[in-house]
Every structure is written in structure tokens, then in C-alpha cells.
Design a protein around this motif. Structure first.
Motif, PDB file in Angstrom:
ATOM      1  N   LEU A 204      -3.244  -6.687  13.438  1.00 22.56           N
ATOM      2  CA  LEU A 204      -3.368  -5.523  14.326  1.00 22.56           C
ATOM      3  C   LEU A 204      -3.032  -5.902  15.756  1.00 22.56           C
ATOM      4  O   LEU A 204      -2.718  -5.051  16.575  1.00 22.56           O
ATOM      5  N   PHE A 205      -3.125  -7.201  16.061  1.00 20.81           N
ATOM      6  CA  PHE A 205      -2.797  -7.657  17.419  1.00 20.81           C
ATOM      7  C   PHE A 205      -1.503  -8.493  17.321  1.00 20.81           C
ATOM      8  O   PHE A 205      -0.555  -8.056  16.685  1.00 20.81           O
ATOM      9  N   ALA A 206      -1.464  -9.665  17.905  1.00 18.14           N
ATOM     10  CA  ALA A 206      -0.213 -10.444  17.901  1.00 18.14           C
ATOM     11  C   ALA A 206       0.030 -11.053  16.513  1.00 18.14           C
ATOM     12  O   ALA A 206      -0.909 -11.223  15.735  1.00 18.14           O
TER      13      ALA A 206
ATOM     14  N   ASN B 247     -13.408  -5.390  32.994  1.00 20.20           N
ATOM     15  CA  ASN B 247     -13.475  -6.532  32.079  1.00 20.20           C
ATOM     16  C   ASN B 247     -12.100  -7.198  32.051  1.00 20.20           C
ATOM     17  O   ASN B 247     -11.219  -6.827  32.838  1.00 20.20           O
ATOM     18  N   HIS B 248     -11.919  -8.152  31.143  1.00 22.01           N
ATOM     19  CA  HIS B 248     -10.688  -8.945  31.133  1.00 22.01           C
ATOM     20  C   HIS B 248      -9.511  -8.203  30.502  1.00 22.01           C
ATOM     21  O   HIS B 248      -8.428  -8.775  30.377  1.00 22.01           O
ATOM     22  N   ASP B 249      -9.714  -6.970  30.062  1.00 27.38           N
ATOM     23  CA  ASP B 249      -8.645  -6.208  29.416  1.00 27.38           C
ATOM     24  C   ASP B 249      -8.120  -5.051  30.254  1.00 27.38           C
ATOM     25  O   ASP B 249      -7.182  -4.376  29.837  1.00 27.38           O
ATOM     26  N   VAL B 250      -8.758  -4.778  31.374  1.00 32.68           N
ATOM     27  CA  VAL B 250      -8.361  -3.599  32.152  1.00 32.68           C
ATOM     28  C   VAL B 250      -8.132  -3.975  33.615  1.00 32.68           C
ATOM     29  O   VAL B 250      -8.654  -4.979  34.102  1.00 32.68           O
TER      30      VAL B 250
ATOM     31  N   ALA C 265     -16.529  -1.760  20.463  1.00 32.28           N
ATOM     32  CA  ALA C 265     -16.134  -0.790  19.433  1.00 32.28           C
ATOM     33  C   ALA C 265     -15.470   0.398  20.107  1.00 32.28           C
ATOM     34  O   ALA C 265     -16.102   1.113  20.872  1.00 32.28           O
ATOM     35  N   TRP C 266     -14.210   0.563  19.848  1.00 31.03           N
ATOM     36  CA  TRP C 266     -13.507   1.730  20.400  1.00 31.03           C
ATOM     37  C   TRP C 266     -13.584   2.811  19.339  1.00 31.03           C
ATOM     38  O   TRP C 266     -13.083   2.632  18.231  1.00 31.03           O
ATOM     39  N   THR C 267     -14.227   3.885  19.662  1.00 28.71           N
ATOM     40  CA  THR C 267     -14.401   4.957  18.687  1.00 28.71           C
ATOM     41  C   THR C 267     -13.979   6.273  19.327  1.00 28.71           C
ATOM     42  O   THR C 267     -13.888   6.374  20.552  1.00 28.71           O
TER      43      THR C 267
ATOM     44  N   GLU D 234       0.332 -13.966  15.847  1.00 33.93           N
ATOM     45  CA  GLU D 234      -0.479 -15.191  15.777  1.00 33.93           C
ATOM     46  C   GLU D 234      -1.945 -14.882  15.491  1.00 33.93           C
ATOM     47  O   GLU D 234      -2.788 -15.777  15.523  1.00 33.93           O
ATOM     48  N   GLN D 235      -2.268 -13.608  15.218  1.00 32.83           N
ATOM     49  CA  GLN D 235      -3.666 -13.199  14.978  1.00 32.83           C
ATOM     50  C   GLN D 235      -3.780 -12.423  13.664  1.00 32.83           C
ATOM     51  O   GLN D 235      -4.002 -11.206  13.662  1.00 32.83           O
ATOM     52  N   PRO D 236      -3.627 -13.119  12.524  1.00 33.84           N
ATOM     53  CA  PRO D 236      -3.709 -12.412  11.237  1.00 33.84           C
ATOM     54  C   PRO D 236      -5.105 -11.831  10.990  1.00 33.84           C
ATOM     55  O   PRO D 236      -6.112 -12.491  11.249  1.00 33.84           O
TER      56      PRO D 236
ATOM     57  N   PHE E 240     -24.315 -12.387  20.800  1.00 31.45           N
ATOM     58  CA  PHE E 240     -22.873 -12.377  20.551  1.00 31.45           C
ATOM     59  C   PHE E 240     -22.281 -11.076  21.049  1.00 31.45           C
ATOM     60  O   PHE E 240     -22.843  -9.998  20.831  1.00 31.45           O
ATOM     61  N   ARG E 241     -21.132 -11.192  21.657  1.00 29.90           N
ATOM     62  CA  ARG E 241     -20.305 -10.019  21.923  1.00 29.90           C
ATOM     63  C   ARG E 241     -19.302  -9.987  20.763  1.00 29.90           C
ATOM     64  O   ARG E 241     -18.614 -10.977  20.498  1.00 29.90           O
ATOM     65  N   VAL E 242     -19.284  -8.904  20.031  1.00 32.79           N
ATOM     66  CA  VAL E 242     -18.476  -8.833  18.817  1.00 32.79           C
ATOM     67  C   VAL E 242     -17.135  -8.187  19.146  1.00 32.79           C
ATOM     68  O   VAL E 242     -17.059  -6.993  19.460  1.00 32.79           O
ATOM     69  N   ASP E 243     -16.097  -9.004  19.069  1.00 35.74           N
ATOM     70  CA  ASP E 243     -14.739  -8.564  19.401  1.00 35.74           C
ATOM     71  C   ASP E 243     -14.223  -7.608  18.322  1.00 35.74           C
ATOM     72  O   ASP E 243     -14.378  -7.875  17.128  1.00 35.74           O
ATOM     73  N   VAL E 244     -13.591  -6.523  18.750  1.00 27.62           N
ATOM     74  CA  VAL E 244     -12.995  -5.555  17.813  1.00 27.62           C
ATOM     75  C   VAL E 244     -13.982  -5.229  16.681  1.00 27.62           C
ATOM     76  O   VAL E 244     -13.650  -5.272  15.496  1.00 27.62           O
ATOM     77  N   ALA E 245     -15.193  -4.882  17.072  1.00 31.81           N
ATOM     78  CA  ALA E 245     -16.269  -4.673  16.098  1.00 31.81           C
ATOM     79  C   ALA E 245     -16.002  -3.475  15.184  1.00 31.81           C
ATOM     80  O   ALA E 245     -16.657  -3.317  14.169  1.00 31.81           O
TER      81      ALA E 245
HETATM   82  C1  GLC Z   1     -10.402  -7.529  22.299  1.00 30.90           C
HETATM   83  C2  GLC Z   1     -10.371  -8.470  23.459  1.00 30.90           C
HETATM   84  C3  GLC Z   1      -8.959  -8.629  23.898  1.00 30.90           C
HETATM   85  C4  GLC Z   1      -8.160  -9.193  22.762  1.00 30.90           C
HETATM   86  C5  GLC Z   1      -8.304  -8.340  21.510  1.00 30.90           C
HETATM   87  C6  GLC Z   1      -7.825  -9.067  20.297  1.00 30.90           C
HETATM   88  O1  GLC Z   1      -9.983  -6.277  22.649  1.00 30.90           O
HETATM   89  O2  GLC Z   1     -11.205  -7.982  24.462  1.00 30.90           O
HETATM   90  O3  GLC Z   1      -8.844  -9.448  25.021  1.00 30.90           O
HETATM   91  O4  GLC Z   1      -6.808  -9.252  23.109  1.00 30.90           O
HETATM   92  O5  GLC Z   1      -9.657  -8.040  21.255  1.00 30.90           O
HETATM   93  O6  GLC Z   1      -8.730 -10.074  19.962  1.00 30.90           O
END
Ligand code: GLC
Length: 553
Positions: free
Chosen positions: A181-183, A337-340, A278-280, A185-187, A215-220
């Protein structure tokens, strides 16, 4: 203004209840690559973080959330994890992680680490072996491998696009396709496979045993995909932090995972927590993640995306609190945050441009609004998240040359998107010196020449600085019982358009988003103001884009 002690060794007195600390906690996000560099290689590291922990204690936050520092080829700034139980050598070692956790605890700070369960790095041992073993390898079942469509399997298995741009599938030379869903390199993991679930339960225990507080749960919202991986069928595909309904996001099946994780966390002492990224589509859907037997908090991206406008802010604040109340979870508030793009730059630009902006806009306006927005946020009931450098009023670096950019989404989207490097530039600590005290060498992204003046050193002790505003606000928040508590905002009705006024016992907050001055009755004695204010004849002339905190009787 209230000042803080700056003794580097003294722990802050615990003024809060030890249990449920997270309900009104202020949690500071560290992006390890860009926080502090102890060995002068231009990249931040764990030892750099450890040395700078007193800054966070003095700032007055309750906890620190560390973005990933695990073994990773850094295809996505560490959100591509090759080994979940190892520290990447560029950040140090497990001993350094242990030292950060211990020192933080010694200073009265809790530590939350990032967990990335939706996908691994393509250099994770499971994925490397799955690729090497070829089609039919049982390890391929731990990810989403599929044959392609078309006469020769030359078309991807479905029409999903990567959030970073381009197809969400990559074909291997052996003909199989895999989902990311992402790069590439991120299966994505296949969470239907029991080995994946087992592995993450074990990873949770590993870090809990190390002493982390959560824990902060990434892409929860992403781990479970709709049955059969159905096509989306045209239309706009998803962007980072998007809120659309998608067959790969916010599927009901994710909640079983969180119920299982919660039982693990609850075995441990110390009131540890999960916070969901969680993006909903709605805040009501977000509330599902924080039901009593699931996670504790979820980021409020609806709030992050809100324009600086009283009516819209009030509506989002109310709907956020209304959504969380039935499940008994605290609302959370976040502006950066680090994404915006940092909020000082978002608010410097015309409203409605989204969360990734390439223009500096009107810096003075952006900073004024950012300071006001922060004071509003810190007066709301619930937990607030700060992103490193916002306490310095840092803007995004909008003019980074393309050659230095590292955000994979920038490249995947052919330079039309993916400007996340602008908020990841290493932060300035000192007025002078190489990389303004970030380290003894350079910095992996170039810092603007103006950043010495924005450094911690330059701002410390200057009562008008943004750093002292944050310190004072957090000191008031700790000292004022009830600020951050509760689950609703008592708005004062009948105030002029563009203003917000709300109260709690002994406290009031007034916000002016009109862009011009506004005269209102003074509700009490000024505690703190985001811009200089004067009170005369029982009235205050609230300057444009200003928030004031009041002590009331
Ligand atoms: C989350 C992170 C973001 C990352 C993505 C894929 O959205 O906050 O930085 O690129 O997940 O792990």
C-alpha cells in the motif's frame, strides 16, 4: 509568565494521578533522525535523544513518542522495518534504547514507541526468503503474493494504487506480484496468517519487557483487507491521511487484532497504552478503535485538517468529543506531525490547501495563528500531541532542493506530492555552531540559515518566544487541576462570529480567529496569551488570531 526549573538532573514532581495518566497527557513526538545527533554523522540518534531529554522535562510534557528507530534500509524514514527487535546502527543499539527509556523514566517522562504492523521492509528476513524461495514458498503466504491478470499475468491483480503513487503491486522476475500500500520496499503483511499475528504479539512483549509505556500503531486501520481484494473501480485513489472508504482500510476485522493486543498490554503493570494512527471516514468510525477492550487513543486527523476558523473548529471539537464519549475514550488533539506541513506554515497559507504545502506563505501570520491554535488545543479536554520543533514555532522548509529530498512519495508521485521532508529538517538547539547544535557535523537535510535565531538557546528566557509560551502553557496545564480533564467543552453562546469562548471551573479560554481585533468583556485575570494583550475597564481588545487563557473566580 510561569518559568520552569532547568536543572538537568532533577525529576519533575509527579503532580498527576499515576493511573489513567494518558487521558489528559501531552505527548511529544520525536523523529529520531532529526532530533539530536550525538556522533556528528549528520543523522540523529538515540544517544542524542537521551542527552536532550531534559529539554522535554523542562518543556513540561508527560511522555515522548519515538518514531521508528529499528533496523531499516530507510526507504520510508524507518517505517520500513527489517528487524522489529533491533535498533538500526545509525541510531545506536538496544543498550542505547534501554538508556533512553531509563533516563526518561528517571525524569518523569513516559516513553511510547512506534509499531509498524501493516508492512515490513522488503529486507525483512521473511520477505527476502519468500522472494528467494520462489512461487509456492509458504513464506509468501505471510504477505499478499498473487499471480497477475491478463494472458501472461502481466497486469496487477487488482486496481489498487499505492498511497505514495503508482500501482500498489510490484511484479517479481518470477512472475508473482506482491501488494504494498506504500512504497514497493514496504510489502503488506497478510494478517490472516497466524504466524504474522504470533510474531506481533511477541514483538509487543519484547518492547514491553524493555519497559516502554506504550505503542503508537502505524496504519492501524490497514492490516485487514476486504475479502478477495476487490477492485475499487475508478475514482480518486487514496492520499496519505485520506479519509475515504477503501477495501484496504478500516475493515471491521482489525478490531479482533486490537482486542488480542489489549489482553497482552493489560498483563503488564504501569498503565501502558496504545495510540492508533487510524484514518477513517468519520470520527465515529475512529471511536471503534478506542472501545474499552481495544486501543486507548486515536489521533484526531479531522482536527489536524481543520481550518483556522472558529465555527469549523468548534464543530470538529464538539463532534470529536461526542464521538469519544460513548466509548469512554479521551479525545486527542494534534496540529503537526512528521507527515504533514507544520501548522505554522499551513496557517501561513490560504485555508483549504490540504496538509502538504509547498509555499512559505505569510510567516508572521502563520506563527501568530499557530501560537493561538496551540493555546486552544492545550485548553481542550483530552490528550494533546506535539511534534518536535513546533515549540520553537518552526515553519516547514518549503524550498528544499529536489536532490536532497528523501520522502518516497515525492518520487513515486513525480514531484507532485510527498513534501514530507519539509517538516523533517533537523531542529536547531543553539544559535551558532555546526547544524545549530543538532550535532557536531552537518545535518541530513539542510537547515535554513535563519534557524539559529529559532533555536532553543535563542528562545530560552525570552518571554515573547514561542518556546517560553509552550513552557508556560504546559506549566499552567500541570498546575491548573482539570485543564485537559473532562469530556465536553462548555461554550459561551452569543459571542460575536469568529470568536470562541469556553469555560471550566476557575478557567476560561477566549479565541479570536476573525483576522481583526475584537473587544469583549474580560472574563477574569489573564494567565497567558498567545500575543500581547491589554485589559482596561473590564474589557479586553483581543488582537487578531489570538488565544487568551484566563483565571476566573
Ligand atoms: C504512517 C507514517 C508515515 C509512513 C506510513 C507508512 O502514515 O506516519 O510516515 O510513511 O505510515 O508506514
Amino acid at each position: 509568565m510561569t518559568q520552569h526549573s532547568t536543572d538537568a538532573t532533577e525529576a519533575r514532581p509527579a503532580t498527576r494521578e499515576a493511573t489513567d495518566w494518558w487521558r489528559d497527557a501531552v505527548i511529544y513526538q520525536v523523529y529520531p533522525r532529526s532530533f539530536a545527533d550525538s556522533d556528528g554523522d549528520g543523522t540523529g540518534d538515540l544517544e542524542g535523544i537521551r542527552r536532550r531529554l531534559p529539554h522535554l522535562r523542562d518543556l513540561g510534557v508527560d511522555a515522548v513518542w519515538l518514531s521508528p528507530f529499528y533496523a531499516s534500509p530507510q526507504a520510508d524514514g524507518g517505517y520500513d522495518v527489517a528487524d522489529y527487535r533491533a535498533v538500526d546502527p545509525m541510531y545506536g543499539s538496544l543498550l542505547d534504547a534501554d538508556a533512553v527509556i531509563r533516563d526518561a523514566h528517571g525524569l518523569g517522562l513516559r516513553v511510547i514507541v512506534d509499531l509498524v504492523p501493516n508492512h515490513s521492509s522488503d529486507q525483512h528476513e521473511w520477505f527476502r526468503r519468500a522472494v528467494a524461495e520462489g512461487p509456492g514458498s509458504p513464506l509468501r503466504e505471510r504477505y499478499h503474493f498473487r499471480p497477475g491478470k491478463g494472458a501472461h499475468g502481466e497486469l496487477p491483480p487488482n486496481d489498487w494504487e499505492s498511497i505514495f503513487g503508482g500501482p500498489a503491486w510490484t511484479r517479481l522476475p518470477d512472475g508473482d506480484w506482491y501488494l504494498h500500500l506504500f512504497a514497493p520496499e514496504q510489502p503488506d503483511f497478510n494478517w490472516e496468517h497466524p504466524a504474522v499475528a504470533d510474531e506481533f504479539r511477541s514483538i509487543l512483549r519484547f518492547w514491553l519487557d524493555m519497559g516502554v509505556d506504550g505503542f503508537r500503531v502505524d496504519v492501524a486501520h490497514g492490516m485487514v483487507k476486504a475479502e478477495g481484494l476487490p477492485d475499487i473501480g475508478g475514482g480518486d485513489q487514496l492520499k496519505l491521511l485520506g479519509n475515504d472508504v477503501m477495501p484496504f482500510f478500516d475493515q471491521d476485522g482489525v478490531h479482533a487484532i486490537y482486542r488480542s493486543w489489549r489482553t497482552i498490554l493489560d498483563e503488564y503493570d504501569g498503565d501502558r497504552i496504545f495510540v492508533a494512527e487510524a484514518w477513517t471516514p468519520t470520527v465515529e468510525r475512529t471511536a471503534n478503535y478506542v472501545r474499552p477492550d481495544e486501543l486507548h487513543q486515536a489521533f484526531n486527523f479531522q482536527y489536524l485538517g481543520a481550518p483556522w476558523e472558529a465555527g469549523e473548529l468548534r464543530a470538529i471539537i464538539d463532534s470529536s468529543l461526542d464521538a469519544m464519549r460513548p466509548v469512554g475514550a479521551p479525545a486527542t488533539w494534534v496540529l503537526s506531525n512528521h507527515d504533514v506541513t507544520r501548522h505554522a506554515t499551513r496557517y501561513a497559507n490560504p485555508q483549504g490547501l490540504g496538509t502538504q504545502i509547498r509555499t512559505p506563505g505569510d510567516r508572521a501570520l502563520g506563527l501568530r495563528r499557530a501560537r493561538a491554535a496551540t493555546l486552544l488545543m492545550l485548553a481542550l479536554p483530552g490528550s494533546a500531541y506535539l511534534y518536535q520543533g513546533e515549540e520553537l514555532g518552526l515553519p516547514d522548509v518549503t524550498d528544499l532542493p529536489d536532490e536532497v529530498r528523501q520522502d518516497p512519495s515525492f518520487f513515486r508521485a513525480q514531484g507532485q506530492d510527498g513534501f514530507r521532508d519539509g517538516c523533517r529538517v533537523p531542529i536547531p538547539w543553539t544559535v551558532d555552531g555546526p547544524s545549530y547544535g543538532f550535532g557536531d557535523g552537518g545535518s541530513w537535510l539542510p537547515q535554513p540559515s535563519t534557524w539559529g535565531a529559532l533555536s532553543v538557546e535563542a528562545q530560552t528566557g525570552d518571554p515573547d518566544s514561542t518556546l517560553e509560551l509552550y513552557r508556560a502553557a504546559l506549566a499552567v496545564r500541570r498546575e491548573q487541576p482539570g485543564l485537559g480533564a473532562g469530556d465536553r467543552v462548555e461554550w459561551q453562546e452569543g459571542v460575536p462570529g469568529g470568536l470562541l469562548v469556553f469555560r471550566r471551573p476557575g478557567f476560561a479560554c477566549t479565541v479570536n480567529t476573525t483576522g481583526g481585533p475584537a473587544r469583549i468583556p474580560a472574563p477574569g485575570r489573564v494567565l497567558l496569551a498567545s500575543s500581547p494583550v491589554t485589559v482596561a475597564d473590564g474589557h479586553i481588545e483581543l488582537p487578531a488570531d489570538t488565544t487568551v487563557w484566563w483565571e476566573t473566580t
